[in-house]
Design a protein around this motif. Structure first.
Motif, PDB file in Angstrom:
ATOM      1  N   GLN A  78       0.834  -1.201   0.000  1.00  0.00           N
ATOM      2  CA  GLN A  78       0.000   0.000   0.000  1.00  0.00           C
ATOM      3  C   GLN A  78       0.868   1.250   0.000  1.00  0.00           C
ATOM      4  O   GLN A  78       0.575   2.214  -0.705  1.00  0.00           O
ATOM      5  N   VAL A  79       1.941   1.230   0.764  1.00  0.00           N
ATOM      6  CA  VAL A  79       2.855   2.374   0.778  1.00  0.00           C
ATOM      7  C   VAL A  79       3.444   2.575  -0.620  1.00  0.00           C
ATOM      8  O   VAL A  79       3.511   3.706  -1.123  1.00  0.00           O
ATOM      9  N   THR A  80       3.854   1.488  -1.263  1.00  0.00           N
ATOM     10  CA  THR A  80       4.394   1.574  -2.628  1.00  0.00           C
ATOM     11  C   THR A  80       3.354   2.138  -3.580  1.00  0.00           C
ATOM     12  O   THR A  80       3.667   2.978  -4.426  1.00  0.00           O
ATOM     13  N   THR A  81       2.127   1.688  -3.426  1.00  0.00           N
ATOM     14  CA  THR A  81       1.046   2.199  -4.274  1.00  0.00           C
ATOM     15  C   THR A  81       0.902   3.703  -4.114  1.00  0.00           C
ATOM     16  O   THR A  81       0.840   4.441  -5.098  1.00  0.00           O
ATOM     17  N   PHE A  82       0.848   4.169  -2.875  1.00  0.00           N
ATOM     18  CA  PHE A  82       0.717   5.609  -2.640  1.00  0.00           C
ATOM     19  C   PHE A  82       1.905   6.363  -3.219  1.00  0.00           C
ATOM     20  O   PHE A  82       1.744   7.418  -3.843  1.00  0.00           O
ATOM     21  N   GLU A  83       3.108   5.838  -3.020  1.00  0.00           N
ATOM     22  CA  GLU A  83       4.312   6.484  -3.565  1.00  0.00           C
ATOM     23  C   GLU A  83       4.243   6.576  -5.092  1.00  0.00           C
ATOM     24  O   GLU A  83       4.579   7.605  -5.674  1.00  0.00           O
ATOM     25  N   LEU A  84       3.821   5.496  -5.724  1.00  0.00           N
ATOM     26  CA  LEU A  84       3.733   5.504  -7.190  1.00  0.00           C
ATOM     27  C   LEU A  84       2.676   6.485  -7.680  1.00  0.00           C
ATOM     28  O   LEU A  84       2.882   7.190  -8.667  1.00  0.00           O
ATOM     29  N   LEU A  85       1.541   6.523  -6.987  1.00  0.00           N
ATOM     30  CA  LEU A  85       0.482   7.448  -7.392  1.00  0.00           C
ATOM     31  C   LEU A  85       0.902   8.902  -7.232  1.00  0.00           C
ATOM     32  O   LEU A  85       0.544   9.753  -8.051  1.00  0.00           O
ATOM     33  N   LEU A  86       1.676   9.181  -6.196  1.00  0.00           N
ATOM     34  CA  LEU A  86       2.130  10.555  -5.959  1.00  0.00           C
ATOM     35  C   LEU A  86       3.329  10.938  -6.819  1.00  0.00           C
ATOM     36  O   LEU A  86       3.670  12.116  -6.916  1.00  0.00           O
ATOM     37  N   ARG A  87       3.925   9.972  -7.462  1.00  0.00           N
ATOM     38  CA  ARG A  87       5.104  10.214  -8.295  1.00  0.00           C
ATOM     39  C   ARG A  87       4.841  11.263  -9.376  1.00  0.00           C
ATOM     40  O   ARG A  87       5.725  12.037  -9.726  1.00  0.00           O
ATOM     41  N   ARG A  88       3.624  11.317  -9.870  1.00  0.00           N
ATOM     42  CA  ARG A  88       3.317  12.272 -10.943  1.00  0.00           C
ATOM     43  C   ARG A  88       3.552  13.714 -10.514  1.00  0.00           C
ATOM     44  O   ARG A  88       3.759  14.599 -11.337  1.00  0.00           O
ATOM     45  N   PHE A  89       3.537  13.982  -9.215  1.00  0.00           N
ATOM     46  CA  PHE A  89       3.799  15.331  -8.709  1.00  0.00           C
ATOM     47  C   PHE A  89       5.287  15.590  -8.498  1.00  0.00           C
ATOM     48  O   PHE A  89       5.678  16.704  -8.184  1.00  0.00           O
ATOM     49  N   ARG A  90       6.099  14.543  -8.674  1.00  0.00           N
ATOM     50  CA  ARG A  90       7.538  14.666  -8.430  1.00  0.00           C
ATOM     51  C   ARG A  90       8.367  14.577  -9.700  1.00  0.00           C
ATOM     52  O   ARG A  90       9.587  14.560  -9.638  1.00  0.00           O
ATOM     53  N   VAL A  91       7.704  14.483 -10.829  1.00  0.00           N
ATOM     54  CA  VAL A  91       8.430  14.407 -12.102  1.00  0.00           C
ATOM     55  C   VAL A  91       8.313  15.744 -12.810  1.00  0.00           C
ATOM     56  O   VAL A  91       7.457  16.568 -12.486  1.00  0.00           O
ATOM     57  N   ASP A  92       9.165  15.947 -13.797  1.00  0.00           N
ATOM     58  CA  ASP A  92       9.085  17.211 -14.528  1.00  0.00           C
ATOM     59  C   ASP A  92       7.858  17.204 -15.437  1.00  0.00           C
ATOM     60  O   ASP A  92       7.218  16.175 -15.658  1.00  0.00           O
ATOM     61  N   ALA A  93       7.536  18.372 -15.957  1.00  0.00           N
ATOM     62  CA  ALA A  93       6.304  18.564 -16.721  1.00  0.00           C
ATOM     63  C   ALA A  93       6.189  17.633 -17.921  1.00  0.00           C
ATOM     64  O   ALA A  93       5.091  17.166 -18.238  1.00  0.00           O
ATOM     65  N   GLU A  94       7.296  17.334 -18.571  1.00  0.00           N
ATOM     66  CA  GLU A  94       7.206  16.471 -19.753  1.00  0.00           C
ATOM     67  C   GLU A  94       6.944  15.006 -19.384  1.00  0.00           C
ATOM     68  O   GLU A  94       6.404  14.259 -20.184  1.00  0.00           O
ATOM     69  N   GLU A  95       7.302  14.594 -18.168  1.00  0.00           N
ATOM     70  CA  GLU A  95       7.061  13.218 -17.725  1.00  0.00           C
ATOM     71  C   GLU A  95       5.703  13.036 -17.054  1.00  0.00           C
ATOM     72  O   GLU A  95       5.234  11.910 -16.895  1.00  0.00           O
ATOM     73  N   GLU A  96       5.071  14.136 -16.670  1.00  0.00           N
ATOM     74  CA  GLU A  96       3.813  14.033 -15.933  1.00  0.00           C
ATOM     75  C   GLU A  96       2.708  13.305 -16.702  1.00  0.00           C
ATOM     76  O   GLU A  96       2.013  12.470 -16.123  1.00  0.00           O
ATOM     77  N   PRO A  97       2.502  13.564 -18.000  1.00  0.00           N
ATOM     78  CA  PRO A  97       1.438  12.825 -18.698  1.00  0.00           C
ATOM     79  C   PRO A  97       1.632  11.304 -18.648  1.00  0.00           C
ATOM     80  O   PRO A  97       0.667  10.552 -18.487  1.00  0.00           O
ATOM     81  N   LYS A  98       2.876  10.851 -18.751  1.00  0.00           N
ATOM     82  CA  LYS A  98       3.147   9.409 -18.677  1.00  0.00           C
ATOM     83  C   LYS A  98       2.834   8.879 -17.278  1.00  0.00           C
ATOM     84  O   LYS A  98       2.215   7.829 -17.124  1.00  0.00           O
ATOM     85  N   ALA A  99       3.246   9.618 -16.255  1.00  0.00           N
ATOM     86  CA  ALA A  99       2.967   9.200 -14.880  1.00  0.00           C
ATOM     87  C   ALA A  99       1.464   9.199 -14.616  1.00  0.00           C
ATOM     88  O   ALA A  99       0.937   8.281 -13.975  1.00  0.00           O
ATOM     89  N   LEU A 100       0.759  10.195 -15.111  1.00  0.00           N
ATOM     90  CA  LEU A 100      -0.691  10.261 -14.959  1.00  0.00           C
ATOM     91  C   LEU A 100      -1.361   9.087 -15.668  1.00  0.00           C
ATOM     92  O   LEU A 100      -2.291   8.472 -15.138  1.00  0.00           O
ATOM     93  N   ALA A 101      -0.890   8.751 -16.858  1.00  0.00           N
ATOM     94  CA  ALA A 101      -1.440   7.609 -17.600  1.00  0.00           C
ATOM     95  C   ALA A 101      -1.212   6.300 -16.838  1.00  0.00           C
ATOM     96  O   ALA A 101      -2.083   5.423 -16.819  1.00  0.00           O
ATOM     97  N   MET A 102      -0.050   6.177 -16.208  1.00  0.00           N
ATOM     98  CA  MET A 102       0.218   4.975 -15.412  1.00  0.00           C
ATOM     99  C   MET A 102      -0.733   4.907 -14.218  1.00  0.00           C
ATOM    100  O   MET A 102      -1.270   3.833 -13.907  1.00  0.00           O
ATOM    101  N   ASN A 103      -0.976   6.030 -13.557  1.00  0.00           N
ATOM    102  CA  ASN A 103      -1.933   6.062 -12.446  1.00  0.00           C
ATOM    103  C   ASN A 103      -3.323   5.666 -12.920  1.00  0.00           C
ATOM    104  O   ASN A 103      -4.007   4.866 -12.284  1.00  0.00           O
TER     105      ASN A 103
END
Length: 185
Positions: A78-103
């Motif tokens: 569960q901790v890993t899940t939360f970390e992965l979901l929040l990752r989109r806020f820790r990446v640069d703008a060009e990587e955010e769409p990919k992180a959002l798509a993964m979420n």
């Protein structure tokens, strides 16, 4: 998450770095596999639900309890899940769409598997399938996420178990059926 280099991941797994790079070309590829596990394989690792004709309300409660037991046994998931979901806020703008798509993909997997389980429970018991099944599945998942976050922050097994049962009853009480909709129209 930012400190999770491939070198540190290999060390934690007690695996040679070369083996990690043989299996995954990058940290992102490794994280993608973790996303897949958490959305695709997680449900398969849960113990079975009651008999297929137990009814929707019974299956909702049993599913809530089995998910909760897994969270208690493997809180790092569960901790890993939360970390992965929040990752989109820790990446640069060009990587955010990919992180959002993964979420989005991870949640779609959870919603689909939960909806399928609930639909099968109703169908197998000869019950009407709720018209708001997907929203109810999303409410269920949101509730589990919230209870998990609260429990991880301030562990209280008795309170958390009561919340899980209350969540299951609330979701069951929130189902909307076509016959009910026809009466209010």
């Amino acid at each position: 998450m930012a400190a999770a280099t491939t070198r540190r991941i290999a060390a934690e797994a007690e695996a040679p770095l070369a083996s990690l790079h043989y299996c995954f070309r990058s940290k992102d590829e490794l994280l993608q596999e973790v996303y897949y596990y958490l959305s695709r394989d997680y449900a398969q690792a849960l113990p079975p639900v009651p008999a297929s004709d137990a009814g929707l309300e019974s299956v909702v409660l049993a599913h809530a309890r089995r998910v909760w037991e897994r969270m208690l046994a493997e809180p790092h998931e569960q901790v890993t899940t939360f970390e992965l979901l929040l990752r989109r806020f820790r990446v640069d703008a060009e990587e955010e769409p990919k992180a959002l798509a993964m979420n989005r993909s991870m949640y779609e997997g959870w919603v689909r598997s939960t909806s399928d389980l609930f639909e099968a429970a109703a169908t197998n018991a000869g019950e009407e399938v709720p018209t708001n099944l997907e929203l109810a599945a999303r409410l269920f998942i949101s509730g589990i996420d919230g209870i998990s976050m609260q429990h991880l922050a301030d562990p209280d097994p008795k309170r958390s178990a009561a919340l899980v049962d209350m969540l299951a009853r609330s979701v069951s009480g929130a189902f909307v059926y076509a016959q009910d909709s026809a009466k209010t129209s």
